[in-house]
Design a protein around this motif. Structure first.
Motif, PDB file in Angstrom:
ATOM      1  N   CYS A 140       0.825  -1.214   0.000  1.00  0.00           N
ATOM      2  CA  CYS A 140       0.000   0.000   0.000  1.00  0.00           C
ATOM      3  C   CYS A 140       0.860   1.266   0.000  1.00  0.00           C
ATOM      4  O   CYS A 140       0.504   2.252  -0.631  1.00  0.00           O
ATOM      5  N   HIS A 141       1.972   1.205   0.730  1.00  0.00           N
ATOM      6  CA  HIS A 141       2.827   2.395   0.817  1.00  0.00           C
ATOM      7  C   HIS A 141       3.841   2.399  -0.315  1.00  0.00           C
ATOM      8  O   HIS A 141       5.029   2.172  -0.124  1.00  0.00           O
ATOM      9  N   ARG A 142       3.357   2.574  -1.542  1.00  0.00           N
ATOM     10  CA  ARG A 142       4.229   2.707  -2.711  1.00  0.00           C
ATOM     11  C   ARG A 142       3.623   3.757  -3.611  1.00  0.00           C
ATOM     12  O   ARG A 142       2.446   4.119  -3.465  1.00  0.00           O
ATOM     13  N   ASP A 143       4.441   4.232  -4.549  1.00  0.00           N
ATOM     14  CA  ASP A 143       3.999   5.355  -5.380  1.00  0.00           C
ATOM     15  C   ASP A 143       2.690   5.043  -6.088  1.00  0.00           C
ATOM     16  O   ASP A 143       2.536   3.975  -6.663  1.00  0.00           O
ATOM     17  N   GLY A 144       1.755   5.973  -6.018  1.00  0.00           N
ATOM     18  CA  GLY A 144       0.494   5.847  -6.754  1.00  0.00           C
ATOM     19  C   GLY A 144      -0.499   4.917  -6.096  1.00  0.00           C
ATOM     20  O   GLY A 144      -1.579   4.695  -6.618  1.00  0.00           O
ATOM     21  N   ASP A 145      -0.172   4.328  -4.963  1.00  0.00           N
ATOM     22  CA  ASP A 145      -1.121   3.404  -4.331  1.00  0.00           C
ATOM     23  C   ASP A 145      -1.931   4.111  -3.249  1.00  0.00           C
ATOM     24  O   ASP A 145      -1.856   5.321  -3.083  1.00  0.00           O
ATOM     25  N   VAL A 146      -2.690   3.332  -2.489  1.00  0.00           N
ATOM     26  CA  VAL A 146      -3.736   3.888  -1.640  1.00  0.00           C
ATOM     27  C   VAL A 146      -3.219   4.667  -0.428  1.00  0.00           C
ATOM     28  O   VAL A 146      -3.860   5.613   0.026  1.00  0.00           O
ATOM     29  N   ALA A 147      -2.050   4.309   0.094  1.00  0.00           N
ATOM     30  CA  ALA A 147      -1.560   4.981   1.310  1.00  0.00           C
ATOM     31  C   ALA A 147      -1.065   6.390   0.977  1.00  0.00           C
ATOM     32  O   ALA A 147      -0.651   6.657  -0.152  1.00  0.00           O
ATOM     33  N   PRO A 148      -1.101   7.281   1.974  1.00  0.00           N
ATOM     34  CA  PRO A 148      -0.788   8.688   1.688  1.00  0.00           C
ATOM     35  C   PRO A 148       0.693   8.968   1.407  1.00  0.00           C
ATOM     36  O   PRO A 148       1.024  10.050   0.947  1.00  0.00           O
ATOM     37  N   PHE A 149       1.584   8.030   1.706  1.00  0.00           N
ATOM     38  CA  PHE A 149       2.996   8.249   1.357  1.00  0.00           C
ATOM     39  C   PHE A 149       3.652   6.913   1.039  1.00  0.00           C
ATOM     40  O   PHE A 149       3.183   5.858   1.469  1.00  0.00           O
ATOM     41  N   ALA A 150       4.741   6.969   0.242  1.00  0.00           N
ATOM     42  CA  ALA A 150       5.449   5.748  -0.140  1.00  0.00           C
ATOM     43  C   ALA A 150       6.586   5.497   0.834  1.00  0.00           C
ATOM     44  O   ALA A 150       7.186   6.428   1.361  1.00  0.00           O
ATOM     45  N   ILE A 151       6.836   4.217   1.114  1.00  0.00           N
ATOM     46  CA  ILE A 151       8.034   3.851   1.869  1.00  0.00           C
ATOM     47  C   ILE A 151       8.936   3.115   0.881  1.00  0.00           C
ATOM     48  O   ILE A 151       8.852   1.906   0.717  1.00  0.00           O
ATOM     49  N   ASN A 152       9.772   3.889   0.171  1.00  0.00           N
ATOM     50  CA  ASN A 152      10.588   3.287  -0.877  1.00  0.00           C
ATOM     51  C   ASN A 152      11.994   2.950  -0.411  1.00  0.00           C
ATOM     52  O   ASN A 152      12.753   2.327  -1.151  1.00  0.00           O
ATOM     53  N   GLY A 153      12.362   3.401   0.780  1.00  0.00           N
ATOM     54  CA  GLY A 153      13.720   3.097   1.222  1.00  0.00           C
ATOM     55  C   GLY A 153      14.006   3.731   2.560  1.00  0.00           C
ATOM     56  O   GLY A 153      13.096   4.214   3.260  1.00  0.00           O
ATOM     57  N   TYR A 154      15.285   3.741   2.889  1.00  0.00           N
ATOM     58  CA  TYR A 154      15.731   4.194   4.207  1.00  0.00           C
ATOM     59  C   TYR A 154      15.259   5.625   4.508  1.00  0.00           C
ATOM     60  O   TYR A 154      14.737   5.898   5.591  1.00  0.00           O
ATOM     61  N   ASP A 155      15.430   6.520   3.530  1.00  0.00           N
ATOM     62  CA  ASP A 155      15.115   7.929   3.798  1.00  0.00           C
ATOM     63  C   ASP A 155      13.637   8.123   4.132  1.00  0.00           C
ATOM     64  O   ASP A 155      13.294   8.912   5.012  1.00  0.00           O
ATOM     65  N   ASP A 156      12.771   7.393   3.450  1.00  0.00           N
ATOM     66  CA  ASP A 156      11.333   7.517   3.742  1.00  0.00           C
ATOM     67  C   ASP A 156      11.039   7.044   5.169  1.00  0.00           C
ATOM     68  O   ASP A 156      10.216   7.629   5.868  1.00  0.00           O
TER      69      ASP A 156
END
Ligand code: HEC
Length: 431
Positions: A41-57
């Protein structure tokens, strides 16, 4: 405050040291958890309000993440552990939750970042490869600025015979506002009559596919909630889509302040192996509700006996209530009443996170055993989701202010064999 945090960190270090456990790192411990339990869910363009793409996120959102983990509001997995085991469950174990929390409170060590080059999840369309057929909402629907909207869209099909479907994937046209989708099958013609009556594509519907479209055995094709992975039915099992049937796609939109266009589509995967058994959905339901205003703990239940001579297997289940629902449980009682096996239990019902849950192994429903359904409601003002103010008597119905108590259980019958033309229950399923 600072002192206390340092104290907590020191305590964590001490705890880990005392256990002889290495302190959790991003590369070693946190990555597998977010890949399995967050990123769908937490990926670009998906339902969650922010993406968790890596360490910085993770660092950016760490305070919020710690808060939701402590409060156990993320990930939004509803079935309570120990009451049935389900495929693709994305609940956190206590150990995983503790790992994430101690990683955050111990300063978020990276570990060996080179060992995790890029954990950005794929956002491609079809999880099982290209589908055999794609159907979609006949027109684009302009979703207005509103809180919640439930709308049914009618999609014609024109197969001449039963078409056997082994998997469906719903692809929201607008992931930011499509919250969940249920696909019903209509062979009554009623969906066509309702379609477009208010000048917009489709029609308003809440608890089901609409008036006159009976929730009888077999009229569900599938569904989708965010984060759900697509799974094909076991070989030899399929849902039958009758000739010329309409697929009624019920979409729950939650556009909030960001209205926009949507045209959701569905990939259909046809059964490849010969189909021996149909998956039919049996609605186990209690329609006598009579939930009094002010009743904080209205418990309603019902049961359904598996017919004698018909051993069955349950593959999937979709519990369903509306906004007063607080708890729902389904249990299997043996014929001799000596054993009760929990099938599913949700103790924190949320209409917005309802889904289809597939057991890791099909669950045996021996002939003569009984499926028991129990629904618990809170019809007081303490229930923040209560749609009625002033409170009112609530009964069964389709609307937002009505209630339901249903579990759709997707079952197969062991002695059905379409290949050999052995078809039990043909009358009941209308096929
Ligand atoms: C099934 C989809 C899904 C999964 C899986 C999921 N989230 Fe979420 N998350 C959401 C949605 C949707 C929201 C927006 C709030 C809402 O609608 O409940 C959200 C919101 C959040 C927020 C902000 C909440 C707030 O109150 O501001 C945090 C932090 C968060 N998620 C962390 C996580 C973490 C960490 C994981 C994995 C351990 C995770 N989520 C797994 C869908 C998901």
């Amino acid at each position: 405050m600072k002192q206390m945090q340092l104290g907590a960190i020191a305590f964590c270090f001490a705890a880990f040291a005392a256990n002889g456990l290495a302190q959790p790192t991003f590369s070693g411990d946190v990555v597998p958890i977010i890949q399995q339990k967050c990123q769908q869910c937490h990926r670009d363009g998906d339902v969650a309000p922010f993406a968790i793409n890596g360490y910085d996120d993770m660092v950016t959102w760490s305070e919020d993440i710690a808060r939701v983990l402590k409060a156990k509001i993320m990930p939004p997995w509803k079935p309570v552990a120990g009451h049935g085991t389900f495929k693709d469950a994305f609940n956190l174990t206590d150990a995983e939750r503790n790992t994430m929390l101690s990683w955050i409170s111990s300063g978020m060590p990276t570990g060996d970042l080179a060992a995790v080059p890029d954990i950005t999840p794929p956002t491609g369309t079809w999880q099982l490869g290209d589908p055999d057929m794609v159907i979609q909402m006949p027109q684009v629907f302009d979703v207005p600025r509103t809180k919640d909207l439930y709308r049914c869209f009618v999609i014609p099909t024109d197969f001449d015979t039963n078409q056997f479907i082994s998997a469906v994937q719903v692809v929201p046209g607008n992931r930011q506002i499509v919250h969940h989708v249920i696909l019903y099958i209509d062979t009554t013609g009623n969906a066509d009559k309702l379609d477009g009556k208010d000048g917009q594509p489709g029609y308003t519907c809440f608890g089901s596919a609409g008036d006159g479209i009976a929730t009888t055995a077999g009229n569900i094709l599938g569904g989708w909630v965010p984060g759900q992975r697509v799974r094909a039915l076991p070989d030899g099992v399929a849902v039958a889509l009758p000739p010329q049937a309409r697929v009624v796609m019920q979409v729950h939109y939650y556009p909030g302040g960001k209205p926009g266009p949507d045209q959701t589509k569905v990939g259909l995967y046809f059964a490849k192996a010969p189909v021996e058994r149909r998956l039919v959905f049996f609605p186990i339901l209690q329609q006598k509700l009579n939930i009094q205003p002010g009743d904080a703990n209205a418990v309603r239940s019902t049961s359904f006996q598996i017919p004698i001579f018909f051993d069955a297997k349950a593959i999937t289940i979709a519990p369903h209530m509306h906004l007063l629902g607080r708890k729902i449980s389904v249990d299997l009682e043996s014929l001799d009443k000596k054993t009760t096996t929990p099938m599913i239990y949700i103790d924190d019902w949320d209409f917005n996170w309802q889904g289809f849950y597939n057991w890791t192994e099909p669950m045996a429903l021996p002939a003569g055993s009984t499926i028991k359904l129990t629904c618990t409601y809170d019809n007081t003002t303490n229930n923040p989701k209560n749609p009625s103010n002033p409170l009112k008597l609530v009964n069964w119905g389709e609307g937002t202010e009505d209630e339901m108590c249903v579990a759709f259980v997707g079952v197969t019958f062991d002695n059905e064999n379409l290949v050999k033309s052995i078809i039990p229950f043909n009358k009941q399923t209308g096929r």
